[in-house]
Design an enzyme around this catalytic site. Structure first.
Site, PDB file in Angstrom:
ATOM      1  N   SER A 151      -5.769  -0.200   7.028  1.00 23.04           N
ATOM      2  CA  SER A 151      -5.116   0.941   7.664  1.00 23.04           C
ATOM      3  C   SER A 151      -5.897   1.207   8.947  1.00 23.04           C
ATOM      4  O   SER A 151      -7.050   0.762   9.070  1.00 23.04           O
ATOM      5  CB  SER A 151      -5.233   2.161   6.741  1.00 23.04           C
ATOM      6  N   TYR A 180      -9.480   8.180   0.691  1.00 24.15           N
ATOM      7  CA  TYR A 180      -8.663   7.108   1.283  1.00 24.15           C
ATOM      8  C   TYR A 180      -9.436   6.385   2.390  1.00 24.15           C
ATOM      9  O   TYR A 180      -9.495   5.162   2.438  1.00 24.15           O
ATOM     10  CB  TYR A 180      -7.372   7.723   1.837  1.00 24.15           C
TER      11      TYR A 180
END
Ligand code: NAD
Length: 261
Positions: free
Chosen positions: A143, A156
């Site tokens: 990401s 995350y």
């Protein structure tokens, strides 16, 4: 159809980016095992679509990526029923948005297990057969948050930074065995994961839905467009080609310029 005869295993592929990877690889002839949760009928429809795209097998595993025993079973079922895994994509992921001092421990552990620890278990299970064949492709979905941070996403962001370190390490370990290991790091891509975090972001920041989309999600994405699932699938297909064999240990951004800033 350059992936005819190859088998791909993609975690978290009943939806979003993972389903996109599955379709892109099946369109090149790969037999695919998909994994994740969701509506039974929709998963079966996706499985059938994959079979008709590839003209090869497509199977579904409901293994839970928080459960190492189920992960190992999924990998051995795939090898037994479709052939040993040539292409592994670690893609399952969830998000939870909260200030760190209120972050629930169970959410922290789930995010670490699903994003990071599951990739260890799948990689450990499939690497021996890749070494034997002298060919393999491992792709980990990172990401922009594997490179930079945003507030309220501590678990995350930590898991995504960790997956980048894991990618580099395994790439070095198998560099001379025909196996490449890379991270693909998308920016904001329109999927159910993004849709799902809009209400929490509205709440935490006191914004409307439109404001969350335009002023939060797309604000740091210079193109002001969501990344498309098909663009990510096409990048994965390229990484499977012989022309990409020198690309290993990389963390490739596909983020509309997010991390260029
Ligand atoms: P999504 O919610 O559409 O898909 C997530 C998939 O993971 C689903 O198939 C779901 O069933 C599966 N999953 C969740 N928990 C699981 C578990 N315990 N065991 C097995 N499978 C499980 O989300 P997405 O946006 O397609 O995200 C896919 C990956 O891409 C994730 O790793 C995410 O972090 C990453 N990513 C997404 C974006 C984005 O903007 N959408 C950006 C960067 C990275």
């Amino acid at each position: 159809m350059f992936l005819k005869g190859k088998t791909a295993l993609i975690t978290g592929s009943t939806s979003g980016i993972g389903a996109g990877y599955a379709k892109a690889l099946a369109a090149e002839g790969a037999a695919v095992m998909i994994n994740g949760f969701g509506d039974e009928g929709e998963i079966e429809a996706l499985r059938q679509e994959l079979e008709s795209l590839s003209n090869a097998g497509a199977l579904y595993s409901n293994a839970d990526m928080t459960k190492p025993e189920q992960i190992r079973q999924m990998c051995s079922d795939c090898a037994e029923e479709l052939g040993s895994v040539d292409i592994l994509i670690n893609n399952a992921g969830i998000q939870f948005v909260s200030p760190v001092d209120e972050f629930p421990e169970d959410k922290w552990n789930d995010i670490m297990d699903i994003i990071m620890n599951s990739a260890f278990h799948t990689t450990k299970a499939v690497v021996p057969a890749m070494k034997e064949k002298g060919w393999g492709r491992i792709i980990n979905t990172g990401s922009m948050h594997s490179k930079v941070a945003s507030p309220y996403k501590s678990a995350y962001n930590a898991a995504k930074h960790a997956i980048d370190g894991f990618t580099k390490t395994i790439a070095l370990e198998v560099a001379q065995q025909g196996i490449t290991v890379n991270t693909i790091s998308p920016g904001y891509t329109w999927t159910p994961l993004i849709e799902g975090q809009i209400p929490a972001t509205m709440e935490v920041r006191g914004l409307s839905r439109e404001e969350v989309i335009n002023d939060v999600l797309l604000a740091p994405q210079p193109t002001k467009e969501f990344v498309q699932i098909e663009q990510i699938g096409a990048l994965a297909v390229f990484l499977c080609k012989d022309e990409a064999r020198a690309i290993t240990g990389a963390n490739i951004s596909i983020d509309g310029g997010w991390t260029a800033q």
